[in-house]
Design an enzyme around this catalytic site. Structure first.
Site, PDB file in Angstrom:
ATOM      1  N   GLU A   1      -5.824   6.697  -1.433  1.00 28.75           N
ATOM      2  CA  GLU A   1      -6.191   5.571   0.043  1.00 28.75           C
ATOM      3  C   GLU A   1      -6.523   4.092  -0.792  1.00 28.75           C
ATOM      4  O   GLU A   1      -6.271   3.003  -1.044  1.00 28.75           O
ATOM      5  CB  GLU A   1      -6.860   5.851   0.888  1.00 28.75           C
ATOM      6  CG  GLU A   1      -5.998   7.321   1.798  1.00 28.75           C
ATOM      7  CD  GLU A   1      -4.542   6.308   1.916  1.00 28.75           C
ATOM      8  OE1 GLU A   1      -4.097   5.286   2.582  1.00 28.75           O
ATOM      9  OE2 GLU A   1      -3.744   7.278   2.212  1.00 28.75           O
TER      10      GLU A   1
ATOM     11  N   HIS B   1       0.808  -0.975   0.126  1.00 28.44           N
ATOM     12  CA  HIS B   1       0.187   0.254  -0.033  1.00 28.44           C
ATOM     13  C   HIS B   1       1.186   1.204   0.327  1.00 28.44           C
ATOM     14  O   HIS B   1       0.575   2.207  -0.703  1.00 28.44           O
ATOM     15  CB  HIS B   1      -0.847  -0.324   0.693  1.00 28.44           C
ATOM     16  CG  HIS B   1      -1.389   0.992   1.346  1.00 28.44           C
ATOM     17  ND1 HIS B   1      -3.315   1.457   0.568  1.00 28.44           N
ATOM     18  CD2 HIS B   1      -1.231   2.203   2.020  1.00 28.44           C
ATOM     19  CE1 HIS B   1      -3.430   2.382   1.566  1.00 28.44           C
ATOM     20  NE2 HIS B   1      -1.952   3.406   2.123  1.00 28.44           N
ATOM     21  N   GLU B   2       2.283   1.402   0.532  1.00 30.39           N
ATOM     22  CA  GLU B   2       2.784   2.568   0.983  1.00 30.39           C
ATOM     23  C   GLU B   2       3.353   3.031  -0.157  1.00 30.39           C
ATOM     24  O   GLU B   2       3.679   3.705  -0.715  1.00 30.39           O
ATOM     25  CB  GLU B   2       3.953   2.259   2.329  1.00 30.39           C
ATOM     26  CG  GLU B   2       2.807   2.429   3.629  1.00 30.39           C
ATOM     27  CD  GLU B   2       2.431   3.417   3.864  1.00 30.39           C
ATOM     28  OE1 GLU B   2       2.002   4.666   3.370  1.00 30.39           O
ATOM     29  OE2 GLU B   2       0.913   3.725   4.631  1.00 30.39           O
TER      30      GLU B   2
END
Length: 269
Positions: free
Chosen positions: A195, A134-135
């Site tokens: 996100e 995700h990051e």
């Protein structure tokens, strides 16, 4: 003056577009890698100097191992999909920092920090891969530069309104309405979309790296339990709700496995 500001805003919006390789969509981005990467690298080094970096432990080694596998998976996908050399200016670095904050982040150019506080929720190497994917996805999709660019456009709109409105009372009303409207109606949804995009890209990359994407929904169930219901309404948040993320990640996991199969990955950790 008003015309000049609006012309500049239109010029930037048209001229400063970059394609997101994972979605194929054009994105607003005023900041080339040559400008934003050196800033990010300098800030990263300063952060490391001011915080306690953990080295030589099994956990620190795991962060590096997972990060390297995720970076390799991203490069494999980009090369296979017509973006060779996309990561040529990235300088990957993975560090574990002693801090009880439940967080991790990746700066533009591949500079990554995990806080020790997120390790109990991650629980395993696969959980670390969920967070890492995700990051890293945020960096790959240029989300940092896009947020900076959107902030510039928001500021231009505010300046244009203040120049155009001469009456002080009406100008004050505009500033209040514009501040709330542009934040709740534009900037927060923009952040939530990032996100969500990072969740989906990260899921795909972790699967190509050999980690089970089914774990992502489980990790967010643990995040939800940790939060204990203490979260703002989704429309007032920079992030989707935990339930939204759990539902999305559950629905996307089969497609992530299918994508991994294109690279010969059919079994997962």
């Amino acid at each position: 003056m008003k015309r000049l500001i609006l012309t500049a805003a239109v010029f930037f919006a048209v001229a400063a577009c970059k394609t997101n390789p994972f979605t194929g969509k054009s994105t607003l981005n005023f900041y080339p890698n040559s400008q934003i990467f050196p800033m990010a690298f300098a800030q990263y080094d300063q952060f490391l100097n001011e915080n306690k970096v953990i080295t030589g432990t099994s956990e620190a080694e795991m962060i590096t191992r997972v990060g390297q596998r995720i970076a390799t998976a991203a490069e494999r996908w980009l090369d296979a999909n017509g973006y060779p050399g996309y990561l040529k200016d990235y300088k990957w670095e993975y560090n574990l920092v002693n801090d009880e904050t439940v967080n991790a982040w990746c700066m533009p150019g591949g500079k990554i920090v995990f806080y020790t506080g997120i390790l109990p929720i991650a629980e395993s190497e696969t959980g670390i891969a969920v967070v890492m994917g995700h990051e890293v996805a945020h960096a790959l999709a240029d989300h940092g530069a896009q947020r900076m660019s959107a902030g510039m456009v928001q500021q231009i709109g505010a300046v244009a309104g203040n120049v155009a409105i001469k009456d002080p009372e009406k100008r004050n009303m505009f500033n209040q309405a514009y501040g709330l409207g542009s934040t709740v109606g534009v900037m927060l949804p923009f952040s939530r979309s990032h996100e969500t995009e990072a969740d989906r890209i990260g899921l795909q990359i972790m699967a190509i790296a050999g980690y089970n994407p089914d774990e992502a929904a489980h990790l967010w169930r643990r995040m939800k339990a940790k939060a204990g219901g203490q979260a703002p309404p989704e429309f007032l948040s920079t992030h989707p709700s935990n339930d939204t993320r759990i539902n999305n990640l559950t629905a996307w996991a089969p497609a992530a496995k299918q994508e991994a199969a294109k690279f010969g990955v059919t079994s997962f950790k």
